[in-house]
Each structure stands twice: as structure tokens, then as C-alpha cells.
Write a protein that holds these residues in place. Structure first.
Motif, PDB file in Angstrom:
ATOM      1  N   THR A 214       0.819  -1.212   0.000  1.00 31.39           N
ATOM      2  CA  THR A 214       0.000   0.000   0.000  1.00 31.39           C
ATOM      3  C   THR A 214       0.850   1.257   0.000  1.00 31.39           C
TER       4      THR A 214
ATOM      5  N   ASP B  28      -6.654   3.394   2.123  1.00 29.62           N
ATOM      6  CA  ASP B  28      -7.203   2.141   2.606  1.00 29.62           C
ATOM      7  C   ASP B  28      -8.589   1.964   2.000  1.00 29.62           C
TER       8      ASP B  28
ATOM      9  N   SER C  48      -5.760   3.044   9.881  1.00 28.21           N
ATOM     10  CA  SER C  48      -6.702   3.908   9.155  1.00 28.21           C
ATOM     11  C   SER C  48      -7.778   4.403  10.108  1.00 28.21           C
TER      12      SER C  48
END
Length: 749
Positions: free
Chosen positions: A182, A220, A323
Motif C-alpha cells: 500500500t 485504505d 486507518s
């Protein structure tokens, strides 16, 4: 020889398009000649229990003798009502779908089409299933400028349960995600890197151009309710900087997770992935009362380094991702809605010395260091819900900040910020003719600081005015035409400033040549201004005045068609984007180094949706040239990527009344020799990756969902086609994870 190959390629593209048109015309003609089904009007003795809606509709077809069809995404995950007794098929079907927000229409041949659009009251009926679901988050779904748009709908998100951007865009061959993690992922749309697109989260502009060894938008997907990608040609209201399209991310609202009549709810998810021992937990709570809404979401993921397909542990590939999302909203009875949201994603795990590659073989830098990545987004939105007349206003004010902090060895820190906003109004003359007009602005800054020099900052301020007309001048023709005027002021870190004005225009059309087939085309000429350079390459010796930094302009076109027949879909597009004076600054090369580059290619998609499942196949072939020559991922790192030929397959099947769904994806890249640039580059081999999943919704415990995934089943050793450095002989690229199994559970209350 090169010219001959180019002509041959263009001829092949033309042949593909012509053959596709012939095939679609033949299919449409066959449909017109099909025998009509006998319409059954007498009462039938029904006995259908409450069960999975796909199973209910299948049983309804057996008991009534009437053929029923539906787009699988509409009926999937819904539960049909029980029906028992003697009645007409129409009454029985009404009873089965009562309260589900669905409609049915009897076709000319007597068959029945299930839809989420009530065509009897004049709603948009062009590909009604997809349009209606997209309309939940896109006010202009079905317009001509959405002809090429790719939607990641709430249904797609629920099916894919994505953990990163690669999962998010699975099944879309024209959307590539480079980077194995990510924190290093970058998105490419038809070969163009996302910094050349208008990217927004909840309407707020994103300006995350810190370091080419990290990703752009640390995102996310668990926070999202939907995504819209406008490839190549974007409308004027997509925002400034839409040089080759745009990406619109929308995060979840209370109304997306609470059913009608419910006021309080929440969910928790847990998952464990075997490759890297990654444990993930997320929790959300939300509620509403008297027009007020509140939502809170938090997620954490922690894991060790993973192994690639050859069994080698990938250096510093561990997971430490957090997140957060919070939203507060108020909607008055007269429809005025005010919403404030805050969203944050952070990754503070160690990464290789150059985060997006494992090692440089000729420098022996097989070491790691801390990369502290943080991105925050704060947005205020106002809208008038349910407005349908000439007064349909919207307003957005957003502030985003992204930091890349590398404490060792220099104590380097880069920070990009963007303050942006817009005020616009939809003038809805009727349901098919409207004009969107407004003004917008942004104030972008990029600052780099380390102990060896004073902080250096580039700034770009822009004010724009725009209008986009979406009209239907003829019954079978949709047209969208828009214009923008922008004034940008750019300031280099030596104090030199530049002011540039530019006009942009776009036009799209969608023409229904047949009730099943639509031709689509789009063109845009876009002023992009001067893009801010990456902070980690700033050089205090740069002389901006001598460099003559120039604004970028692009010219884009896309043409194709789509066919929808009884659940079958077929679409194809040919596209091209030409960039002039794209800024390609470098530490030693100076603040300008303007280049021209071009991406072009074509894509083909085919799918079939049935009541209990679907299958989709997409193919994309994309080339990129910089200053007329093939390039590599280093020379084009903020421009695009030599994607080549990609195949993506996605499918799912629900198993009767069991509550079980089985599905999977195939991600394949063909060999690519169309790479240039450095003498250290080589052709890329192809790869094929298989992923499977099964999901189970317990009949007696409807709040619980269980899922099992097997990813990269054949344990393929590979780096994604758009991963930085994959084509260099002196680079050990960051390979994707090898075979991995994941278990996942979600409980809703």
C-alpha cells in the motif's frame, strides 16, 4: 521497419473495431429474429420460501414458466420474500421483491427483466442496472461523458473486500497498480500515472507528490463506498488538472451502512493472512437521530515480511498500517445537508533503502530504514438532497496533507498540502437536460526539509471557472460539452513566479444505433498548468527563471461502442493522450526538463451476468512514448508506465440456497518488449496469477459473513507490470507475495 510495425498495429486496431461492430450487429439482428415467448396470464399455485433472492427468482421461473433475467449485481446478497398461494405471476413477483427497491418490466417476448430502475416513470433506462447503482453516488451517471467511466460500486467492494489498491481495481485491465505494498502503490489509467489526473477524495483535491520511491495516495479501500474512474477524457466539472481523466473516491456514509428504519449500527472485521502472518482488525459504529448522523471507523493491520513466489523473503515488506475515518452530518427536512469528515492513513513500518525496490545489484544497498508515511484529508460538503429543478447547489472545502518522514540517514521530511474548494449548481431543465456550472480553486504546496539545507517550497495556486452541458438533443443521442478557464500562479523555491492562463474544452457523445448498442466518443484539450515537482529531488541551486518552466497541455480522444443483450455485455475503445511540455524535473537536470509524451492503445471487454453470478473478461493494450521513443519506469516515473498487454478476469457464482458464493480473479500480463530508455533495460516476461475465494452468509446468523481466500495459487514469482524498476537488469524489484491463504469474518449489528 518501425513505421511498418506502427502501421500494422493501427491496421489491427481498425480490424478489431470493425469486426466487433459486425459481431454486435449480428447479435442484435439475431435478437430481433428470436421467437416470442408465450405470455402466461392465468393464476399459478406458488410455493416459494424466503431465501436468497437469486434462488427465489430461479424457483419463480420454474413454477410460473416465465423466463426471468437480471443483472447479477442487483439481486446478489438480497433475500426474497416468501410467496404461497394461487395468484398471477405478476402478483407473485411483486410479493417476492417487495421492499427491496427493485422493479420488473415485461419484455416484448414475454420474459421479465428485474431492475433497480422504474422504467415506467421515465427513469434512465440505458443499461439500467449499472446506471441505477452508479446513480447512488454519481449525479451524472448515464451522461455521455460517463461513456468510458469505470465504476467500482458498493457491490464490487463487498465482493472484493479489498485490502489495497490492487485488490480495489481487480478485474479492470485498463487500470494498473504498481508497487507490492500500500505504501508504494501508484495507479495508472490506460498507462498514464495518476498525477496527470484529477484525483479527489470526498471532493477534496489530492496533491501527494513527495518521493518517487513511495506511493502517491496512501489509501485504505476499507474506507470507501465507491470509486469512479474517468479515463482519457474527463468533463470540466471533474476539476483542474484532469489532463488524461480523473479518479473520484467516495468514503462511506451512515446511509450506506444502515438500512431503512434502523438508527444505530456497527460492524467489526477480523482477518488473518498466512504469508507474513498479517492480522487485521477493523471496527465501526454509527447512528442517526432527528437528521443528525455520526460515524466512526478505525482499522489496524500488523504483520511480518512476506515471501515471494520463489520462497525468498522480501526485504522490509512487513505490515503496520492504521486507518481512521470520522463523519458528522446534519440533513434538514427540506434537504439541506451539511457534512464534515476527517480521514487518516498511516504506515510507519521499515522499508528497503529505496522503498519501492528490494535492492540495486550494482550498489550493494541491501539495507532498510524507517519510512513514516501519513496522509490526512478533511472535508466539508454541502448539498441540497433531492433537488431536481434549476436550484441544485453543491459546495466543497477540503484540506489534505501527506508527509514522508525518513529520519535516517539525513532526517529528511517532505510534506505536500492542498487547500481546495468549489461551489457549483446543477441547472436541471428536466431529467435528461442539465448544465453544471461553478468555480473552483486550489492552493498546493510541497516542502522539503533536511539538516543540510534550508527548507525548500514550491507553490501553485489556481482559480477556475467551468460549465458542463449534458443534453439529449435526439431520442437516441446523448451529448456532453464542457469548457474551463483557469489562471494558475506557480512559485519556485528560489522565489521566481509564473502566471499562466489556459482554456480547456471537452465533448462526448453516446449514440444508440440500436436498443442494444451504443456508440461512444470523447475528445478533450486540457490546460494543466505547471505541476509541482517531487520534494525529495529539490536542489537549492535550481534557477527557475533560466529554466523557463512551462505549463503542460494535453489532447485526448477515445472512441468505441458497447452492447448489452440479455445479460451479455461487450465493449471496446480506442484511445490516445498526447502531452506537451510535461514537467520532468530532476535534481541535477534542473526544475524544468519539459518533455512530450504519448500513451495510446485499445481495450476490449466481455461479460455475462445471470441471476446467481457473473463473469467478466477485459483486455487492454497500451504503449507509452517519451519524446517519440519507448521508455522505462524510471524515465517516465511521473508520466506513465510501459504497461503493454494486460488481461483481467473476474467471476462469481452463488450456490443455490446455501448462502455460499464462489469466485475468483485472473491477472495476466503478456510479454512486453516495447521498452526503451536506459541500456540496462530488458524485455519483460509475462505472468499469470490465479486467486480464488469462497464466501458464506449463514442463514440463521445473517449478521455474520465468513470468507476464505487463496491468492497467487500457483505461487508465481513476479512483480506487477507497473512496478518501478522491473525492467532493469541492475534492479531487484519488489516482488508480489507468493501463495497466501486468508480467513476473514465480518459481524454486523
Amino acid at each position: 521497419m518501425k513505421g511498418f510495425k506502427s502501421n500494422l498495429r493501427n491496421n489491427n486496431l481498425l480490424r478489431v473495431a470493425m469486426l466487433s461492430l459486425v459481431l454486435s450487429g449480428g447479435i442484435a439482428g439475431y435478437q430481433q429474429q428470436a421467437h416470442a415467448q408465450t405470455i402466461i396470464s392465468e393464476d399459478v399455485d406458488f410455493n416459494i420460501p424466503s431465501q436468497n433472492l437469486s434462488a427465489s427468482l430461479a424457483e419463480f421461473g420454474i413454477q410460473s414458466g416465465v423466463q426471468v433475467s437480471a443483472h447479477g449485481d442487483v439481486v446478489r446478497n438480497l433475500k426474497g420474500n416468501a410467496v404461497k398461494g394461487k395468484m398471477s405471476p405478476q402478483d407473485a413477483l411483486n410479493q417476492i421483491i417487495s421492499g427491496l427497491g427493485l422493479y420488473f418490466e415485461t419484455q416484448a417476448d414475454g420474459s421479465i427483466l428485474i431492475s433497480s430502475v422504474d422504467v415506467s416513470v421515465g427513469d434512465e433506462a440505458l443499461d439500467p442496472i449499472m446506471v441505477s447503482e452508479a446513480a447512488e453516488f454519481d449525479d451524472h451517471a448515464g451522461a455521455a461523458d460517463r461513456g468510458d467511466s469505470k465504476y467500482i460500486t458498493p457491490t464490487d467492494l463487498a465482493r472484493r473486500t479489498p485490502s489495497d489498491s490492487k485488490d480495489l481495481f481487480a478485474g479492470e485491465a485498463s487500470i494498473s497498480v504498481g508497487g507490492a505494498q500500500t505504501s508504494t502503490q501508484k495507479v495508472y489509467i490506460r498507462g498514464v500515472e495518476e498525477h496527470n489526473l484529477a484525483v479527489t477524495i470526498d471532493g477534496a483535491r489530492q496533491n501527494n507528490k513527495n518521493f518517487h520511491h513511495t506511493g502517491n495516495n496512501l489509501l485504505d479501500p476499507s474506507l470507501l463506498k465507491a470509486v469512479r474512474v474517468d479515463p482519457t477524457v474527463a468533463p470540466a466539472d471533474a476539476g483542474p488538472g484532469a489532463l488524461a481523466g480523473g479518479i473520484t473516491y467516495e468514503t462511506i456514509d451512515v446511509g450506506d451502512v444502515l438500512d431503512e428504519g434502523e438508527n444505530v449500527g456497527g460492524f467489526t472485521t477480523v482477518s488473518f493472512e498466512t504469508n507474513g502472518d498479517i492480522f487485521t482488525n477493523s471496527n465501526a459504529a454509527y447512528g442517526r437521530i432527528d437528521g443528525f448522523e455520526i460515524l466512526g471507523f478505525v482499522k489496524g493491520a500488523k504483520g511480518d515480511d512476506y515471501d515471494d513466489g520463489s520462497g525468498d523473503t522480501q526485504l522490509a515488506s512487513g505490515t503496520e498500517l492504521y486507518s481512521f475515518l470520522g463523519k458528522v452530518a446534519y440533513e434538514a427536512e427540506n434537504g439541506h445537508r451539511f457534512e464534515v469528515s476527517g480521514e487518516k492513513v498511516k504506515d510507519h513500518e521499515n522499508r528497503p533503502y529505496r522503498a519501492n525496490i528490494t535492492n540495486l545489484t550494482n550498489r550493494n544497498t541491501n539495507e532498510q530504514r524507517a519510512y513514516n508515511l501519513d496522509r490526512s484529508n478533511y472535508v466539508f460538503n454541502y448539498s441540497l438532497e433531492g433537488a431536481s429543478g434549476l436550484f441544485d447547489p453543491k459546495a466543497t472545502l477540503g484540506y489534505g496533507i501527506a508527509n514522508v518522514d525518513v529520519p535516517d540517514p539525513f532526517g529528511s521530511e517532505g510534506s505536500t498540502t492542498s487547500l481546495s474548494g468549489k461551489i457549483e449548481n446543477d441547472f436541471n431543465f428536466d431529467s435528461e437536460n442539465k448544465i453544471t456550472a461553478g468555480v473552483d480553486f486550489y492552493k498546493d504546496e510541497n516542502e522539503y526539509d533536511d539538516p543540510t539545507s534550508d527548507a525548500m517550497t514550491e507553490k501553485a495556486n489556481n482559480v477556475g471557472i467551468y460549465a458542463q452541458a449534458r443534453i439529449r438533443p435526439l431520442e437516441d443521442l446523448n451529448v456532453s460539452v464542457g469548457f474551463r478557464g483557469d489562471r494558475q500562479t506557480f512559485e519556485g523555491h528560489d522565489g521566481t513566479d509564473f502566471t499562466n492562463d489556459g482554456l480547456s474544452g471537452n465533448a462526448s457523445l453516446a449514440y444508440d444505433v440500436h436498443e442494444t448498442t451504443t456508440l461512444k466518443a470523447g475528445y478533450s484539450n486540457v490546460f494543466g498548468g505547471i505541476s509541482i515537482a517531487e520534494g525529495y529531488i529539490y536542489n537549492s541551486a535550481w534557477d527557475y527563471n533560466a529554466a523557463e518552466v512551462k505549463p503542460t497541455r494535453s489532447e485526448n480522444f477515445s472512441v468505441g461502442f458497447e452492447t448489452n443483450i440479455d445479460g451479455f455485455t461487450f465493449d471496446t475503445s480506442i484511445f490516445r493522450s498526447d502531452f506537451k511540455n510535461a514537467r520532468d524535473a530532476s535534481y541535477n537536470g534542473g526544475p524544468a526538463t519539459n518533455v512530450d509524451f504519448r500513451t495510446d492503445g485499445y481495450e476490449i471487454g466481455f461479460g455475462y451476468n445471470w441471476i446467481s453470478g457473473f463473469a467478466r473478461v477485459s483486455y487492454s493494450d497500451t504503449e507509452i512514448r517519451v519524446d517519440g521513443e519507448f521508455t522505462d519506469t524510471d524515465a517516465s516515473q511521473y508520466l506513465g508506465s510501459p504497461v503493454g498487454r494486460i488481461i483481467a478476469i473476474e467471476a462469481e457464482q452463488s450456490i443455490g440456497q446455501t448462502g455460499v458464493a464462489i469466485g475468483g480473479t485472473i491477472d495476466a500480463a503478456l510479454a512486453n518488449s516495447e521498452i526503451g530508455g536506459s541500456s540496462q533495460t530488458e524485455s519483460l516476461d509475462g505472468y499469470t496469477v490465479f486467486n480464488l475465494y469462497t464466501e458464506y452468509k449463514l442463514e440463521d446468523y445473517e449478521f455474520l459473513t465468513l470468507r476464505f481466500e487463496a491468492n497467487n495459487i500457483t505461487d508465481r514469482e513476479y512483480a506487477d507490470r507497473t512496478t518501478y524498476g522491473s525492467e532493469f537488469t541492475n534492479v531487484e524489484p519488489k516482488n508480489e507475495p507468493g501463495r497466501s491463504f486468508m480467513v476473514y469474518a465480518k459481524a454486523e449489528f
